[in-house]
Design an enzyme around this catalytic site. Sequence first.
Site, short mmCIF file in Angstrom:
data_model
loop_
_atom_site.label_atom_id
_atom_site.label_comp_id
_atom_site.label_asym_id
_atom_site.label_seq_id
_atom_site.Cartn_x
_atom_site.Cartn_y
_atom_site.Cartn_z
N THR A 263 0.82 -1.20 0.00
CA THR A 263 0.00 0.00 0.00
C THR A 263 0.86 1.25 0.00
O THR A 263 1.91 1.30 0.62
CB THR A 263 -0.93 0.00 1.23
OG1 THR A 263 -1.75 -1.17 1.17
CG2 THR A 263 -1.83 1.21 1.24
N GLN A 316 -5.82 -7.39 -5.14
CA GLN A 316 -5.99 -7.83 -3.75
C GLN A 316 -7.12 -7.06 -3.09
O GLN A 316 -7.21 -5.84 -3.21
CB GLN A 316 -4.71 -7.64 -2.94
CG GLN A 316 -4.83 -8.24 -1.53
CD GLN A 316 -3.63 -7.99 -0.64
OE1 GLN A 316 -3.37 -6.86 -0.25
NE2 GLN A 316 -2.89 -9.04 -0.32
N CYS A 348 -3.01 -8.51 6.80
CA CYS A 348 -2.76 -7.13 7.22
C CYS A 348 -2.93 -7.01 8.74
O CYS A 348 -3.99 -7.36 9.28
CB CYS A 348 -3.71 -6.18 6.51
SG CYS A 348 -3.41 -4.45 6.94
N HIS A 419 3.19 -15.19 4.95
CA HIS A 419 4.19 -14.27 5.51
C HIS A 419 4.65 -14.89 6.83
O HIS A 419 3.82 -15.14 7.71
CB HIS A 419 3.56 -12.90 5.73
CG HIS A 419 4.51 -11.87 6.24
ND1 HIS A 419 4.19 -10.54 6.34
CD2 HIS A 419 5.80 -11.95 6.67
CE1 HIS A 419 5.21 -9.86 6.82
NE2 HIS A 419 6.20 -10.71 7.02
N ASP A 469 11.42 -11.08 4.56
CA ASP A 469 12.86 -10.84 4.72
C ASP A 469 13.72 -11.31 3.55
O ASP A 469 14.91 -11.56 3.73
CB ASP A 469 13.38 -11.50 6.00
CG ASP A 469 12.84 -10.85 7.25
OD1 ASP A 469 12.28 -9.74 7.14
OD2 ASP A 469 12.94 -11.45 8.33
#
Length: 624
Positions: A263, A316, A348, A419, A469
Amino acid sequence: MTVSNSKRPDEGDEVPDSKRQHAEAKPESDTRSNGIAPIKPEFIVEKQNIKVDEYNDDEAEMGDRHGGDSSKENTGSKKKKRGQNKKRDLKQEHEETRLCASLIDPDSPRECKFGSKGCRFTHDIDEYLKAKPDDIEGTCPVFAAIGYCPVGLKCRWLHSHFDVETKKLVKDLEKMNKAEKENYEVNKIPGDVKYKLQKKTYEFTQSSLVIPYIDSLVQNEDNLERKREEAKEAAATFTEQPYKIAEKKRLNLSRAKIVSPLTTVGNLPYRRLMKTLGADVTYSEMALSVPLIQGTNAEWALPKAHVSEYPGFGVQIASSKHWAAAKAAEAIYKEGSHVSEVNLNCGCPIDLLYRQGQGSALMEQPARLVRILKAMNASSGDLPVTVKIRTGSKDNKNTAKTLVDRLLKENDIAAVTLHGRSRQQRYTKEADWSYIGEVGSVVKQWNEEKQEDKDRSDLPDTFFIGNGDVFTHEDWYNAVNTPGIDSVMVARGALIKPWIFEEVEAQQYLDKSASERLDMLGKFASFALEHWGSDEYGVGLARRFMCEFLSFTHRYIPVGILERLPPKINQRPPIWKGRNELETLLGSSDYKDWVKITEMFLGKTGSNFHFTPKHKSNAYEATS
C-alpha cells in the site's frame, strides 16, 4: 555533483568483475552485533553522535489512505511506537489560477456545462498562461513517451509541445499510434458502471445467487433444524458458477518473480518500474470490498494497471463479509479486462482492519474465512482466487498449518502465500522460514494426494508462496529450493533494492552505481507523470510518491562498501559516506535530500508542495 557514467551490463553479457560481489563467510571471531551493518571503515563518518529511529514497516502493508492507526497494539497498550509521524497532511494543492478543463486543448475545445460566467475556473487562456508557474526545463516526459500531453496547456513542460505562434499543441501521430497499442493503462472502470454501483443499480447476477447459499451455511445454534431446511431450499435454487474450478484461468507461479501487494508505495508507476526490472507478477494495492461495490473513486483507482503488468496482475481485496467479497470479486471479474487473479488479504496487521474483522482477523475465524473464499470462487468468473495469510495472530502460537489444511479441504484455492510472521510480532523479529517450509509440506502433500484422486486429478495444483525478509538472491534461492515452496513474494526487499530480480536472474550481487540507481528513479518519475499527469497537481503527486519510494531506497547500502556479505534487511548502518557525492545523497535519511533528488526530474519544488515522511528522518550531528 559528480555522477558516475558506469553502465549496467546488457542482458546476456558477461558481468564485469568490478560488478561481481560474492558472499564471504563471517569470521568466527567477529563479535559485532548482527543489528549493525558491517561497513568498511573508510566509508564510516568518524566522530558521530547518532540517533537512529525505528522504521515502521507495517506502513508498507497498510498506509495512510485507509487511516490505519498503528500507534496501539491489539493488546490495548497505549505506548506509542517510535519513529513515526502521525496525522500526515498528504493533500497536494492546486494552482491558484485554474484553467477550465474544457480548454486544456485549444485545438479542440469542449463546451463547459457551467458556461464561462458560471464556471469557477478561468476561461481566459492568456490570463491562465500569465499566472501559470514558469515551465520546467527540458522535454515533457509524457509527450516524449506517448506523443502528446493529455493535460495540454496545464503541462509544466508546456514549452516543449506548444507552438507559441499558432497557439496550438504539438502532437506526434506516430508515437501516439504506437502508445495506443503498447503503452496504456487497463482496468479503468467506465463512469456509467461506477454510477450504477453508487446508486445500487449494478446487476450482480452471479453473487446474488451465491450469497443466499453461503448465508445458509451459517448455522444458528438456537435453531439448527430451521437452518438446515433453509440450507436445503437455498441449495435447490443455487446455480453453479459459469466457470468450474478446473476451467478457471491457470496460474503459473513456479519460481515466478513476485512483488508483494504494497500500500502507498506499491502504486502503478512503481509496479511498472518493477516489470522493467524483471518482475513476473505484481499486485494492486489492497482495496476494501465495500467501497469497491459502492463505486468509490479512490478504491477503483487501485485495480488500474499498466498493460505491461498483464498477464500476471492480481487484484488484492480485504473483506470481513462473504456477501461483500462475492460482489467485489464479481465486479472485478466483469470490469477488470486485464486481471489474472483475485487475492484475499488475511495478513494485514493494522488495528483498524483487525477491529473490523478484516485482514489478519480472519485467521481467528476459519469458518468465516472459508465462506468468504467459497463466495469469491463462485462469483469471480474465470478468475482464480488466492489468499495471503500470516503464521498466526499471536506470537509463539502458529496456526497457519492447521488453517491451510482446512482451507485446502474446503475450498479450491489457486495459491496460498504465507508471511512468516504473526500479527502480534509485526516486524520485530526475522521471518520464520522453517515454519514456512512446514506449511509448504502440507500443500505439497495435498497436491500429491489430489493427483491420486480420480475425482480431483483434473484440478490444478495449489501453489505455495513464501514471504518475509527476502533481500538477496541467496535468500530467494534458499526458499525456492525448499520442497513445497514454489516461489517467493518479495516486499521490502523490492522497495529497498528494486533490482533484486536482476540479481536473482544473474545469481549474484550486482554493485549498482549511483548513476544506475538514479536512472531507475528517473524512470519511476516518468512513469509517475504519465500516470498522474504533468500539470502542477500531477507533478505534486509524482513528487510525493517518489519521496515515499525514497523512504525505502535510501536504506540500501551498496555492497561495494560492505566488509562482508550477505547484507541483512533489518541491519541499521552507522552514518556512512558513499564512493561519490551522488551515492552519499542517495543514502541520506533526511527527507529534505529526498526532495532534492525529486527536483532532478520534476523541477524545483513549489510553495504548494507538502510532504511529511512516514518515518522520522534519522537525526545526527557530526562533530569535528
